[in-house]
Scaffold this active site. Structure first.
Site, short mmCIF file in Angstrom:
data_model
loop_
_atom_site.label_atom_id
_atom_site.label_comp_id
_atom_site.label_asym_id
_atom_site.label_seq_id
_atom_site.Cartn_x
_atom_site.Cartn_y
_atom_site.Cartn_z
N ASP A 33 0.83 -1.20 0.00
CA ASP A 33 0.00 0.00 0.00
C ASP A 33 0.86 1.25 0.00
O ASP A 33 2.08 1.20 0.22
CB ASP A 33 -0.91 0.01 1.23
CG ASP A 33 -1.93 -1.11 1.20
OD1 ASP A 33 -2.36 -1.48 0.09
OD2 ASP A 33 -2.29 -1.62 2.28
N TYR A 44 7.66 -9.60 7.17
CA TYR A 44 7.27 -8.21 7.39
C TYR A 44 7.76 -7.72 8.75
O TYR A 44 7.93 -8.50 9.69
CB TYR A 44 5.74 -8.06 7.34
CG TYR A 44 5.18 -7.96 5.94
CD1 TYR A 44 5.10 -6.74 5.29
CD2 TYR A 44 4.72 -9.09 5.27
CE1 TYR A 44 4.58 -6.64 4.00
CE2 TYR A 44 4.20 -9.01 3.99
CZ TYR A 44 4.13 -7.78 3.37
OH TYR A 44 3.62 -7.68 2.10
#
Length: 442
Positions: free
Chosen positions: A180, A239
């Site tokens: 994003d 992540y």
């Protein structure tokens, strides 16, 4: 008399649960999700959780990621005093795959799909400099920049097809996972295919690096098997999330020692210990329920959370294949056909650290969350982080995240944490090895 007293005695946890169930009808019209699981404090609403996560010094995190991408500061391992961070290398596996697949086809017979060249591109980019990965009209996206820079490597046949359709001549890349707007990547993987034979990996690297200097950097380009797919061939994604603390925050956020963790667990069990010490005192349970009522009716909300508690909540996810549909956003909560997509979490930990590149004295105190799984759903990492913080602040049980997976509405989980704190560290194409993690297991 004693037997009758014990028969009427209920535990504090059971008493709170009954109180919550009795008041479910009264709160039926409440716009927020009606949680029935007991917790020490009242949970934040969606708005309160959003404000708690967003009103923070995010610019220091953005600067840290920017310096990491540009090589002006140590990589993430510096947060934990590690000199070097081992980056996964799967080059040998891909080379073996190439040889095995092409041995059955002679060089002169390699035409069509066999003649296509596929290049694996590993790159880093600063999330704050782009409007996300996916190409969109009028926006500065990572995919758009890369595909425009690869126009010179498109084969003649495809060039003619694009011109006939009135489309711009651009390359086409596929990626391991879209990010994003605001999300940084240190080892993002994408692939580019062409039928031209005169292209070298060095040519692709120079073309992309010259497109957006400093904010988009190619780490490596290698020719791989035509069957390689950045997304479907990947076995895990790594992540990392950094949540900065404000100057005035302290207390439980700074709990780092094992003694603090033990005290946290002891405090949670204080009420039950009181019951065991005074079994016949039925008023004790009633007092606890009344305290719970007062906290909820008076709108008492926590202002801090424990990093140790966040770590305990996340650890419950490790080694389990679960459906995280309640932790996803911008997608359907369930498939029209077939079972929901499940994710296997290899590693889920949280720890306290300080930003080494900060001008804030000894460094801004931050909470780091590290997650490694075979796949992640849309905004899943950010929702997991925000929900873990909310549940830790409320003093929920260690299996609170597991219980939320059985919810019937996504409002049961917190709104996504800000994208500025998220970073895609690496994508792996070999079996996962915990030695590549930054936050060690206990």
């Amino acid at each position: 008399m004693i037997a009758s007293c014990r028969a009427s005695l209920v535990s504090p946890r059971e008493g709170i649960r009954r109180f919550a169930m009795e008041n479910k009808a009264r709160n039926k019209g409440y716009v927020h999700y009606d949680h029935t699981d007991p917790c020490r404090y009242e949970r934040w609403t969606a708005r309160e959780s959003y404000e708690f996560m967003h009103t923070r010094p995010w610019q220091e995190v953005v600067d840290f990621y920017s310096n990491s991408v540009n090589g002006r500061a140590s990589i993430l391992s510096a947060l934990f005093g590690i000199e070097t961070h081992r980056v996964h290398n799967d080059a040998e596996i891909l080379e073996v795959s190439d040889k095995t697949e092409l041995e059955s086809v002679s060089a002169e017979d390699r035409t069509g799909r066999w003649a296509r060249l596929t290049f694996k591109i590993v790159l880093s980019y600063h999330g704050g400099s782009f409007d996300g990965w996916q190409k969109q009209p009028g926006l500065n996206t990572v995919q758009g920049v890369i595909e425009r820079s690869l126009f010179k490597f498109v084969d003649e046949r495809k060039v003619q097809l694009l011109k006939d359709k009135g489309l711009p001549v651009e390359g086409s890349v596929v990626v391991a996972g879209r990010t994003d707007k605001g999300v940084t990547a240190l080892q993002q993987v994408c692939a580019f295919s062409t039928w031209r034979k005169d292209i070298k990996p060095r040519d692709i690297e120079e073309a992309i690096n010259g497109a957006v200097p400093r904010n988009l950097i190619v780490r490596s380009v290698s020719e791989v098997s035509r069957s390689f797919h950045p997304n479907f061939s990947a076995k895990w994604r790594h992540y990392f999330y950094i949540l900065p603390f404000n100057d005035w925050e302290g207390g439980e956020q700074g709990s780092e020692s094992g003694q603090d963790a033990e005290n946290f667990r002891c405090n949670e069990n204080t009420d039950e210990q009181r019951i065991r010490c005074d079994e016949c005192n039925v008023d004790t349970v009633e007092d606890l329920i009344n305290d719970y009522k007062d906290d909820h009716e008076n709108g008492k909300k926590p202002q801090t959370f424990s990093i140790i508690r966040v770590n305990q909540l996340l650890q419950q996810l490790e080694g389990k294949l679960l459906s995280y549909k309640m932790f996803a956003r911008d997608t359907k909560a369930s498939r029209n056909v077939g079972p929901p997509t499940q994710c296997f979490v290899y590693h889920a930990r949280a720890a306290v650290a300080r930003l080494p590149c900060s001008d804030h004295g000894e460094g801004r105190k931050v909470m780091c969350v590290e997650l490694v799984a075979n796949r992640f759903l849309r905004k899943m990492v950010r929702v997991l982080v925000a929900t873990s913080v909310r549940e830790a602040a409320a003093g929920a049980d260690e299996d609170a995240l597991i219980k939320l997976m059985d919810a019937t509405c996504r409002r049961a989980t917190a709104p996504p944490a800000p994208p500025e704190g998220l970073c895609l560290v690496d994508v792996g194409y070999a079996e996962f090895d915990s030695q590549y993690c930054l936050i060690p297991k206990d």
